[in-house]
Design an enzyme around this catalytic site. Structure first.
Site, PDB file in Angstrom:
ATOM      1  N   MET A   1     -10.531-101.199   2.096  1.00 16.08           N
ATOM      2  CA  MET A   1      -9.244-100.508   1.937  1.00 16.08           C
ATOM      3  C   MET A   1      -9.211 -99.375   2.959  1.00 16.08           C
ATOM      4  O   MET A   1     -10.095 -98.503   2.934  1.00 16.08           O
ATOM      5  CB  MET A   1      -9.178 -99.929   0.517  1.00 16.08           C
TER       6      MET A   1
ATOM      7  N   ASP B   1       1.615 -97.730   0.654  1.00 18.56           N
ATOM      8  CA  ASP B   1       1.599 -97.459  -0.785  1.00 18.56           C
ATOM      9  C   ASP B   1       3.033 -97.433  -1.300  1.00 18.56           C
ATOM     10  O   ASP B   1       3.844 -96.627  -0.857  1.00 18.56           O
ATOM     11  CB  ASP B   1       0.950 -96.093  -1.040  1.00 18.56           C
TER      12      ASP B   1
ATOM     13  N   TYR C   1       9.692 -96.560  -6.713  1.00 18.29           N
ATOM     14  CA  TYR C   1      10.190 -95.968  -5.467  1.00 18.29           C
ATOM     15  C   TYR C   1      11.426 -96.698  -4.909  1.00 18.29           C
ATOM     16  O   TYR C   1      12.038 -96.224  -3.965  1.00 18.29           O
ATOM     17  CB  TYR C   1       9.104 -95.943  -4.382  1.00 18.29           C
TER      18      TYR C   1
ATOM     19  N   LYS D   1       2.754-100.699  -7.786  1.00 18.12           N
ATOM     20  CA  LYS D   1       2.388-100.156  -9.105  1.00 18.12           C
ATOM     21  C   LYS D   1       3.313-100.652 -10.198  1.00 18.12           C
ATOM     22  O   LYS D   1       4.520-100.830  -9.975  1.00 18.12           O
ATOM     23  CB  LYS D   1       2.443 -98.612  -9.073  1.00 18.12           C
TER      24      LYS D   1
ATOM     25  N   HIS E   1       0.804 -97.371 -13.129  1.00 20.20           N
ATOM     26  CA  HIS E   1       1.281 -96.129 -12.533  1.00 20.20           C
ATOM     27  C   HIS E   1       0.921 -94.894 -13.373  1.00 20.20           C
ATOM     28  O   HIS E   1       0.697 -93.809 -12.845  1.00 20.20           O
ATOM     29  CB  HIS E   1       2.812 -96.219 -12.363  1.00 20.20           C
TER      30      HIS E   1
HETATM   31  N1  LIG Z   1       0.724 -92.569  -8.288  1.00 18.93           N
HETATM   32  C1  LIG Z   1       1.597 -91.608  -8.445  1.00 18.93           C
HETATM   33  O1  LIG Z   1       1.940 -91.211  -9.579  1.00 18.93           O
HETATM   34  C2  LIG Z   1       2.181 -90.948  -7.230  1.00 18.93           C
HETATM   35  C3  LIG Z   1       2.916 -89.755  -7.368  1.00 18.93           C
HETATM   36  C4  LIG Z   1       3.414 -89.150  -6.208  1.00 18.93           C
HETATM   37  C5  LIG Z   1       3.184 -89.725  -4.967  1.00 18.93           C
HETATM   38  N2  LIG Z   1       2.490 -90.910  -4.853  1.00 18.93           N
HETATM   39  C6  LIG Z   1       2.250 -91.555  -3.534  1.00 18.93           C
HETATM   40  O2  LIG Z   1       1.634 -90.608  -2.664  1.00 18.93           O
HETATM   41  C7  LIG Z   1       2.418 -90.438  -1.486  1.00 18.93           C
HETATM   42  C8  LIG Z   1       2.258 -89.041  -0.920  1.00 18.93           C
HETATM   43  O3  LIG Z   1       2.637 -88.043  -1.847  1.00 18.93           O
HETATM   44  P1  LIG Z   1       3.963 -87.157  -1.679  1.00 18.93           P
HETATM   45  O4  LIG Z   1       4.950 -87.905  -0.862  1.00 18.93           O
HETATM   46  O5  LIG Z   1       4.375 -86.746  -3.027  1.00 18.93           O
HETATM   47  O6  LIG Z   1       3.433 -85.833  -0.942  1.00 18.93           O
HETATM   48  P2  LIG Z   1       2.827 -85.503   0.495  1.00 18.93           P
HETATM   49  O7  LIG Z   1       2.476 -86.742   1.224  1.00 18.93           O
HETATM   50  O8  LIG Z   1       1.763 -84.475   0.272  1.00 18.93           O
HETATM   51  O9  LIG Z   1       4.044 -84.752   1.204  1.00 18.93           O
HETATM   52  C9  LIG Z   1       5.153 -85.423   1.724  1.00 18.93           C
HETATM   53  C10 LIG Z   1       6.049 -84.387   2.419  1.00 18.93           C
HETATM   54  O10 LIG Z   1       5.340 -83.774   3.490  1.00 18.93           O
HETATM   55  C11 LIG Z   1       6.095 -83.822   4.691  1.00 18.93           C
HETATM   56  N3  LIG Z   1       5.103 -84.014   5.770  1.00 18.93           N
HETATM   57  C12 LIG Z   1       4.532 -85.191   6.145  1.00 18.93           C
HETATM   58  N4  LIG Z   1       3.625 -84.980   7.113  1.00 18.93           N
HETATM   59  C13 LIG Z   1       3.630 -83.647   7.367  1.00 18.93           C
HETATM   60  C14 LIG Z   1       2.910 -82.835   8.276  1.00 18.93           C
HETATM   61  N5  LIG Z   1       2.007 -83.361   9.093  1.00 18.93           N
HETATM   62  N6  LIG Z   1       3.161 -81.496   8.281  1.00 18.93           N
HETATM   63  C15 LIG Z   1       4.068 -80.974   7.434  1.00 18.93           C
HETATM   64  N7  LIG Z   1       4.792 -81.687   6.549  1.00 18.93           N
HETATM   65  C16 LIG Z   1       4.564 -83.021   6.515  1.00 18.93           C
HETATM   66  C17 LIG Z   1       7.031 -84.995   4.522  1.00 18.93           C
HETATM   67  O11 LIG Z   1       8.215 -84.795   5.242  1.00 18.93           O
HETATM   68  P3  LIG Z   1       8.948 -85.915   6.148  1.00 18.93           P
HETATM   69  O12 LIG Z   1       8.874 -87.226   5.401  1.00 18.93           O
HETATM   70  O13 LIG Z   1      10.340 -85.397   6.235  1.00 18.93           O
HETATM   71  O14 LIG Z   1       8.231 -85.943   7.456  1.00 18.93           O
HETATM   72  C18 LIG Z   1       7.299 -84.978   3.022  1.00 18.93           C
HETATM   73  O15 LIG Z   1       8.358 -84.102   2.728  1.00 18.93           O
HETATM   74  C19 LIG Z   1       3.827 -90.785  -1.972  1.00 18.93           C
HETATM   75  O16 LIG Z   1       4.722 -91.013  -0.932  1.00 18.93           O
HETATM   76  C20 LIG Z   1       3.536 -91.997  -2.840  1.00 18.93           C
HETATM   77  O17 LIG Z   1       3.327 -93.147  -2.032  1.00 18.93           O
HETATM   78  C21 LIG Z   1       1.972 -91.505  -5.978  1.00 18.93           C
END
Ligand SMILES: NC(=O)c1ccc[n+]([C@@H]2O[C@H](COP(=O)([O-])OP(=O)(O)OC[C@H]3O[C@@H](n4cnc5c(N)ncnc54)[C@H](OP(=O)(O)O)[C@@H]3O)[C@@H](O)[C@H]2O)c1
Length: 318
Positions: free
Chosen positions: A14, A47, A52, A80, A113
């Site tokens: 992975m 992912d 989503y 999920k 999930h």
């Molecule tokens: N299993 C679960 O319950 C669960 C819950 C939440 C999330 N997830 C998964 O985890 C993934 C990631 O978590 P998340 O989306 O909540 O949070 P994250 O990845 O920590 O943050 C995403 C945010 O950060 C911004 N960003 C991306 N790269 C950046 C950088 N290099 N510098 C500054 N800002 C940046 C993005 O903006 P832009 O897109 O505008 O660039 C977006 O607004 C999700 O997309 C999902 O696939 C799973």
């Protein structure tokens, strides 16, 4: 060149870095374009989740790349099972719907999930008139047993959990026939999940960190004390020392702990920034300075009104 990977208990590998895709759907094909960009930049792990609502867009991007010569085996796709699909009769149809939307014959990984079952149906957040989520009395082991059958049928290569605490994982490991390959949980420097990681490592379960950058700029990150993560003086100092960005330092800290990261971005420059993690190393001092930032600050799940449910996972430390 292939990005580094971890080995799952199934023997499959992975990639340590994947593209997160939550909250990305429908807006000018954002998700489709993000996946296409990421594929070009070398990402081979995506992912997603029924929740989503972007599986069709991801499927379209993948199909175009398969037609252009990418092999299915080169890509790792996680989806999920949503909380409204925990009834054992709903598990196969939900998985099949995700497969159809993604245009795939199998998933590399299918996660439960969340441990709490919600009322069955297509309303993904079924609230009652008092603002409480309507939950169902279905234990996650019943759901897990239905997920095991997906492996038997070849619909998924591996199954795992998400948002499970240590005692919930222990139950699955003790009572399940198939071991969970992964636990996907929120983790960033302000929520180190050190005990859970130790537990996962001891049991051969891979940990995946969601919100690995603390979801910068979001209202909920501010509300729950994570908003300033990328401006934390310790992270800034380490990033300057290595000529990297604060986001890259947060991601690298996880990767160096052997934790898979799935940063989400729809911005091409950030998609690229987030995959440039494998040309530098954090020192032991860097790692322990970041470990010390832990303050158990959690963003996700806290605004769901089912905190009194006995299977609510966040009443225990992770
Ligand atoms: N299993 C679960 O319950 C669960 C819950 C939440 C999330 N997830 C998964 O985890 C993934 C990631 O978590 P998340 O989306 O909540 O949070 P994250 O990845 O920590 O943050 C995403 C945010 O950060 C911004 N960003 C991306 N790269 C950046 C950088 N290099 N510098 C500054 N800002 C940046 C993005 O903006 P832009 O897109 O505008 O660039 C977006 O607004 C999700 O997309 C999902 O696939 C799973």
């Amino acid at each position: 060149m292939a990005l580094p990977a971890v080995r799952l208990c199934t023997g499959a590998s992975m990639p340590l870095l994947g593209l997160g895709t939550s909250s990305v759907y429908g807006r000018q094909n954002d998700c489709y374009r993000a996946v296409k960009t990421a594929l070009q930049m070398g990402y081979r792990h995506f992912d997603t989740a029924e929740y989503y609502k972007n599986e069709k867009e991801i499927g379209q991007a993948l199909q175009e790349n398969f037609t252009a010569g990418l092999n299915r085996e080169e890509v790792f796709v996680t989806s999920k099972l949503w909380n409204t699909r925990h009834h054992p009769d709903d598990v196969l149809p939900a998985c099949q719907r995700s497969l159809t939307d993604l245009g795939l014959d199998y998933l590399d990984l299918y996660l439960m999930h969340f441990p709490v079952a919600f009322a069955r149906g297509d309303n993904l957040l079924p609230y009652d008139d008092k603002g409480q989520i309507i939950t169902l009395d279905i234990h996650f082991m019943e759901t897990w047993k239905a997920m095991e059958k997906l492996v038997d049928k070849g619909r998924v290569k591996a199954i795992g959990v998400s948002n499970f605490n240590i005692s919930q994982m222990e139950e699955v490991l003790t009572n399940g026939r198939i071991r969970p390959a992964v636990n996907q949980i929120e983790s960033h420097p302000y929520l180190g999940c050190h005990r859970l990681l130790e537990y996962c490592t001891a049991k051969g379960v891979v940990m995946t960190a969601y919100c690995p950058m603390g979801r910068p700029g979001s209202q909920e990150a501010k509300e729950y004390g994570v908003g300033s993560l990328l401006e934390d003086p310790v992270i800034i100092e380490i990033s300057k020392k290595h000529g990297k960005t604060p986001a890259q330092v947060c991601l690298k800290w996880q990767v160096q702990r052997n934790v898979v990261v799935i940063p989400k971005s729809v911005t091409p420059a950030r998609i690229q920034e987030n995959c440039q993690l494998f040309d530098f190393e954090l020192s032991e001092d860097d790692m322990s300075a970041i470990n010390k930032l832990d303050k158990n600050a959690r963003i996700v799940g806290l605004n769901w009104e089912c905190k009194t449910h006995p299977l609510w996972p966040f009443n225990e430390d992770f």
